[in-house]
Design an enzyme around this catalytic site. Structure first.
Site, PDB file in Angstrom:
ATOM      1  N   GLU A  37       0.841  -1.212   0.000  1.00 31.95           N
ATOM      2  CA  GLU A  37       0.000   0.000   0.000  1.00 31.95           C
ATOM      3  C   GLU A  37       0.870   1.252   0.000  1.00 31.95           C
ATOM      4  O   GLU A  37       1.850   1.335   0.753  1.00 31.95           O
ATOM      5  CB  GLU A  37      -0.884  -0.026   1.254  1.00 31.95           C
ATOM      6  CG  GLU A  37      -2.282   0.445   0.996  1.00 31.95           C
ATOM      7  CD  GLU A  37      -3.048  -0.463   0.034  1.00 31.95           C
ATOM      8  OE1 GLU A  37      -3.235  -0.027  -1.123  1.00 31.95           O
ATOM      9  OE2 GLU A  37      -3.460  -1.567   0.418  1.00 31.95           O
ATOM     10  N   HIS A  38       0.503   2.202  -0.846  1.00 28.00           N
ATOM     11  CA  HIS A  38       1.270   3.440  -1.034  1.00 28.00           C
ATOM     12  C   HIS A  38       2.692   3.124  -1.515  1.00 28.00           C
ATOM     13  O   HIS A  38       3.638   3.836  -1.209  1.00 28.00           O
ATOM     14  CB  HIS A  38       1.293   4.283   0.248  1.00 28.00           C
ATOM     15  CG  HIS A  38      -0.038   4.918   0.533  1.00 28.00           C
ATOM     16  ND1 HIS A  38      -0.447   6.079  -0.063  1.00 28.00           N
ATOM     17  CD2 HIS A  38      -1.057   4.522   1.323  1.00 28.00           C
ATOM     18  CE1 HIS A  38      -1.666   6.395   0.362  1.00 28.00           C
ATOM     19  NE2 HIS A  38      -2.066   5.464   1.198  1.00 28.00           N
ATOM     20  N   ASP A  40       2.960   2.069  -4.950  1.00 27.76           N
ATOM     21  CA  ASP A  40       2.935   2.180  -6.426  1.00 27.76           C
ATOM     22  C   ASP A  40       3.671   3.424  -6.920  1.00 27.76           C
ATOM     23  O   ASP A  40       4.459   3.351  -7.845  1.00 27.76           O
ATOM     24  CB  ASP A  40       1.497   2.106  -6.975  1.00 27.76           C
ATOM     25  CG  ASP A  40       0.547   3.133  -6.366  1.00 27.76           C
ATOM     26  OD1 ASP A  40       0.912   3.767  -5.351  1.00 27.76           O
ATOM     27  OD2 ASP A  40      -0.558   3.317  -6.915  1.00 27.76           O
ATOM     28  N   GLY A 126     -17.630   2.950  -5.094  1.00 23.66           N
ATOM     29  CA  GLY A 126     -16.995   3.891  -4.172  1.00 23.66           C
ATOM     30  C   GLY A 126     -16.577   3.291  -2.848  1.00 23.66           C
ATOM     31  O   GLY A 126     -16.459   3.995  -1.855  1.00 23.66           O
ATOM     32  N   GLY A 128     -13.722   1.397  -2.577  1.00 21.55           N
ATOM     33  CA  GLY A 128     -12.306   1.055  -2.639  1.00 21.55           C
ATOM     34  C   GLY A 128     -12.043  -0.311  -3.258  1.00 21.55           C
ATOM     35  O   GLY A 128     -10.937  -0.842  -3.166  1.00 21.55           O
ATOM     36  N   SER A 130     -12.626  -0.771  -6.468  1.00 20.92           N
ATOM     37  CA  SER A 130     -12.367  -0.387  -7.851  1.00 20.92           C
ATOM     38  C   SER A 130     -13.477  -0.740  -8.834  1.00 20.92           C
ATOM     39  O   SER A 130     -13.244  -1.371  -9.863  1.00 20.92           O
ATOM     40  CB  SER A 130     -11.032  -0.952  -8.326  1.00 20.92           C
ATOM     41  OG  SER A 130     -10.483  -0.020  -9.211  1.00 20.92           O
ATOM     42  N   SER A 131     -14.665  -0.282  -8.506  1.00 20.27           N
ATOM     43  CA  SER A 131     -15.752  -0.386  -9.478  1.00 20.27           C
ATOM     44  C   SER A 131     -15.426   0.449 -10.712  1.00 20.27           C
ATOM     45  O   SER A 131     -15.874   0.128 -11.816  1.00 20.27           O
ATOM     46  CB  SER A 131     -17.071   0.084  -8.851  1.00 20.27           C
ATOM     47  OG  SER A 131     -17.053   1.481  -8.622  1.00 20.27           O
ATOM     48  N   ASP A 176      -5.168  -1.045 -10.505  1.00 21.91           N
ATOM     49  CA  ASP A 176      -6.573  -1.455 -10.590  1.00 21.91           C
ATOM     50  C   ASP A 176      -6.921  -1.975 -11.978  1.00 21.91           C
ATOM     51  O   ASP A 176      -7.556  -3.016 -12.135  1.00 21.91           O
ATOM     52  CB  ASP A 176      -7.498  -0.266 -10.272  1.00 21.91           C
ATOM     53  CG  ASP A 176      -7.257   0.291  -8.888  1.00 21.91           C
ATOM     54  OD1 ASP A 176      -6.393  -0.244  -8.169  1.00 21.91           O
ATOM     55  OD2 ASP A 176      -7.927   1.289  -8.540  1.00 21.91           O
TER      56      ASP A 176
END
Ligand code: ADP
Ligand code: MG
Length: 389
Positions: A37-38, A40, A126, A128, A130-131, A176
């Site tokens: 996480e964080h 990328d 919405g 998280g 990733s729709s 995503d």
């Protein structure tokens, strides 16, 4: 709802709207990040899976130059636009994801022609999961199929990422779209964000499942949190004399600690550790070393919460409740997932106890916060595909 049930419902809805049967279809899954996480935007690793929740689109060419799309749940606001090289943002908001993808397709010489379409999604919007990427990748997969052309995973992911940047104003990384486009059933994906190269990591053991719990809390952000953290990471990299934190070691960081602003030090402490942990966790997954993978997940949560400061009391509580159940209760590990400040936790659990674990954590969470969480269990799902109708 299974894929078949979703398809049957959507086919029915399509036929009622347009008075004919669809001829083309595609689906693309949402995703959850297991660890990384964080990392990328620091040229590091991420390790997502596709989830068993997907966006589906059915369509039929309409012999015009117009694309018409409805989405279940937003029936009052369909999107409709002319195919043109000059597409730009407009209303409704959600239509911009479709437009952005079609714009990108046209740029690559992929023209699906005018069509009528209907969308449905089992990815919560919405949350998280990733729709937005699921929507983009489903549309890109459909458009390429209708144009009779191939779009490989990397090109599709890049095209969809650009659509999200330019048409939805969201400067997201590539994770995503990449996992939604390229996931292999039963595998996680270790994605190297420095080179955009994926490695499929077998999660072969069916006795292990992924439990996702939505805290159903989203904290209002001022908007500066994300850019601020990116900046702090860049400052740390500069201070350490490296191009990005991917190229720094914890030893280097410790040696520089006394000359660094403490907040910058803490941010780097999370990122450097997390990049290492993510690569290691992927190796451990292949060896079915779940207890050690779980430990990495707890460590990831700890530095996200303590050092990177993107967790919330609610996410901390969900992880704590999972930890309390522990190995004997069937929980290997747990952490917040996504950018933070709300959203979901992801836990690695024993498949045969997954429902029990979920019920227990959800009940305790609701008792302590008076907030009702939502949860579901998944195994790594397959990436985007066309549907044979
Ligand atoms: P997330 O990707 O985490 O679900 P985002 O805010 O990035 O959250 O994306 C959610 C937005 O994507 C929605 O507000 C909507 O505009 C669009 N969207 C996603 N799925 C659909 C869908 N099935 N139908 C219409 N719009 C959708
Ligand atoms: Mg999104």
């Amino acid at each position: 709802m299974t894929l078949q049930e979703q398809l049957a419902q959507l086919r029915d809805t399509f036929t009622k709207q347009y008075g004919c049967q669809p001829t083309h279809g595609a689906f693309a899954p949402g995703r959850v990040n297991l660890i990384g996480e964080h990392t990328d935007y620091n040229d590091g690793f991420v390790c997502p899976i596709a989830i068993e929740r997907q966006t589906m689109i059915l369509a039929k060419p309409n012999a015009t130059n117009t694309i018409n799309v409805y989405s279940i749940g937003m029936e009052d606001h369909p999107t409709s636009f002319q195919i043109s090289e000059n597409l730009s943002q407009g209303e409704p908001q959600w239509g911009n994801y479709v437009k952005g993808v079609i714009y990108g397709c046209l740029k690559q010489g992929i023209n699906p022609g005018g069509f009528d379409a209907y969308i449905s999604s089992t990815v919560p919007l919405g949350s998280g999961l990733s729709s937005s990427a699921a929507l983009e990748v489903a549309v890109a997969t459909l458009a390429a199929d209708m144009a009779g052309q191939q779009l490989d995973v990397t090109d599709k992911a890049l095209l969809c990422q650009k659509a999200e940047h330019d048409f939805a104003n969201m400067p997201c990384g590539i994770m995503d779209q990449y996992i939604s486009a390229g996931a292999i059933k039963g595998c996680a994906m270790l994605l190297d964000c420095q080179t955009n190269t994926p490695k499929h990591v077998k999660l072969a053991d069916p006795s292990v499942s992924v439990l996702i719990i939505n805290s159903n809390v989203k904290h209002q952000l001022s908007g500066s949190e994300y850019p601020q953290r990116r900046e702090q990471c860049e400052t740390a990299a500069k201070h350490l004399g490296v191009k990005s934190l991917r190229h720094a070691t914890l030893q280097q960081l410790q040696a520089a600690k006394d000359n660094m602003e403490s907040v910058v030090y803490k941010r780097a402490l999370h990122v450097i550790g997390e990049i290492k942990r993510t690569a290691q966790a992927a190796k451990l997954m292949e060896q079915n070393a779940w207890e050690q993978v779980g430990k990495h997940m707890y460590d990831s949560h700890q530095t996200l919460s303590r050092d990177f400061e993107v967790s919330t009391n609610e996410l901390d509580l969900l992880v704590e409740l999972a930890k309390e159940m522990g190995l004997s209760g069937g929980v290997f590990g747990s952490r917040m997932t996504g950018g933070g400040f709300g959203g979901c936790t992801v836990s690695l659990v024993k498949s045969d106890k997954a429902q029990q674990i979920s019920d227990h954590i959800c009940k305790a969470y609701q008792r302590q916060t008076a907030i009702k969480p939502t949860a579901f269990v998944t195994r790594p799902a397959q990436g985007a595909h066309t549907l044979s109708l």
